[in-house]
Design an enzyme around this catalytic site. Structure first.
Site, PDB file in Angstrom:
ATOM      1  CD  GLN A   1       3.564   6.237   2.522  1.00 21.51           C
ATOM      2  OE1 GLN A   1       2.593   5.637   1.873  1.00 21.51           O
ATOM      3  NE2 GLN A   1       4.610   5.614   2.989  1.00 21.51           N
TER       4      GLN A   1
ATOM      5  CG  HIS B   1      -0.082   1.555   7.593  1.00 24.76           C
ATOM      6  ND1 HIS B   1       0.915   1.322   8.475  1.00 24.76           N
ATOM      7  CD2 HIS B   1       0.293   2.378   6.519  1.00 24.76           C
ATOM      8  CE1 HIS B   1       2.213   1.746   7.907  1.00 24.76           C
ATOM      9  NE2 HIS B   1       1.872   2.462   6.856  1.00 24.76           N
ATOM     10  CD  GLU B   2      -0.839   2.623   2.853  1.00 26.41           C
ATOM     11  OE1 GLU B   2      -0.228   3.603   2.909  1.00 26.41           O
ATOM     12  OE2 GLU B   2       0.001   1.529   2.863  1.00 26.41           O
TER      13      GLU B   2
ATOM     14  CG  HIS C   1       0.747   7.214   5.445  1.00 29.11           C
ATOM     15  ND1 HIS C   1       1.949   7.881   6.014  1.00 29.11           N
ATOM     16  CD2 HIS C   1       0.783   5.856   5.214  1.00 29.11           C
ATOM     17  CE1 HIS C   1       2.716   6.650   6.062  1.00 29.11           C
ATOM     18  NE2 HIS C   1       1.951   5.566   5.513  1.00 29.11           N
TER      19      HIS C   1
ATOM     20  N   GLY D   1       0.906  -1.292   0.061  1.00 28.07           N
ATOM     21  CA  GLY D   1      -0.216  -0.003   0.064  1.00 28.07           C
ATOM     22  C   GLY D   1       0.904   1.233  -0.027  1.00 28.07           C
TER      23      GLY D   1
ATOM     24  CB  CYS E   1       5.586   2.669   6.943  1.00 27.32           C
ATOM     25  SG  CYS E   1       5.044   4.048   6.150  1.00 27.32           S
ATOM     26  CG  LEU E   2       7.392   2.521   0.611  1.00 28.93           C
ATOM     27  CD1 LEU E   2       6.734   3.203  -0.562  1.00 28.93           C
ATOM     28  CD2 LEU E   2       8.692   1.980   0.237  1.00 28.93           C
TER      29      LEU E   2
HETATM   30 NI    NI Z   1       2.827   3.742   5.493  1.00 28.89          NI
END
Ligand code: NI
Length: 167
Positions: free
Chosen positions: A52, A138-139, A142, A47, A96-97
């Site tokens: 981000q 989670h997404e 953000h 995701g 997470c990225l």
């Molecule tokens: Ni993330």
């Protein structure tokens, strides 16, 4: 194909709250393509959220096509997503990225009902459970400037150095 730079913690822009999408135009389609390319370039990514990559609109992609053992809807582009119902609680490991060096154990709702628009602007509704529900939560965090780090019950016992990116 364009891979965008990913903001990494503690970049303060990750705390910014994103605005709703109002125009479903070709600029949006182009951005979604870039966001997807950026997600696919990430290691084992399931995701990604627009902020981000420094784009502060309420757009996320959830893609569990690589996790067939987890019930999922395949690749979903979720625009202006809202969790309208949630139930249950489960703790699970998240990465997470934007937090490349750590993973953490986070409590999330087990089941969610989510409403969102698709890329064409059609309203959709999804029932999600387990890992897919976790990734969506989670997404969506953000979009509200929240990272999994902000939800750790205890940094000392629930935050782990990332070993590798394979599973
Ligand atoms: Ni993330």
């Amino acid at each position: 194909m364009a891979i965008r730079d990913v903001l990494v913690y503690p970049d303060p822009r990750l705390k910014q709250i994103s605005s709703p999408v109002t125009k479903f135009d070709s600029a949006l389609q182009d951005f979604i393509r870039d966001l997807n390319d950026t997600m696919l370039a990430g290691p084992g990514c399931v995701g990604i959220a627009a902020p981000q990559v420094g784009h502060f609109e309420r757009i996320v992609i959830v893609d569990l096509t690589s996790k067939p053992k987890n019930p999922n809807h395949g690749k979903l582009v979720l625009i202006n997503p809202v969790i309208v119902e949630s139930s249950g609680e489960k703790i699970g490991r998240e990465g997470c990225l934007s937090v490349p060096d750590y993973t953490g154990n986070i409590v999330r709702a087990k089941n969610i009902t989510l409403s969102a628009y698709d890329e064409e602007g059609n309203p959709q509704s999804y029932e999600m459970k387990g890992f897919e529900a976790r990734v969506a939560q989670h997404e969506i965090d953000h979009l509200d400037g929240r990272l999994f780090l902000d939800r750790l019950v205890c940094r000392r016992s629930e935050l782990f150095p990332r070993q590798n990116y394979a599973e």
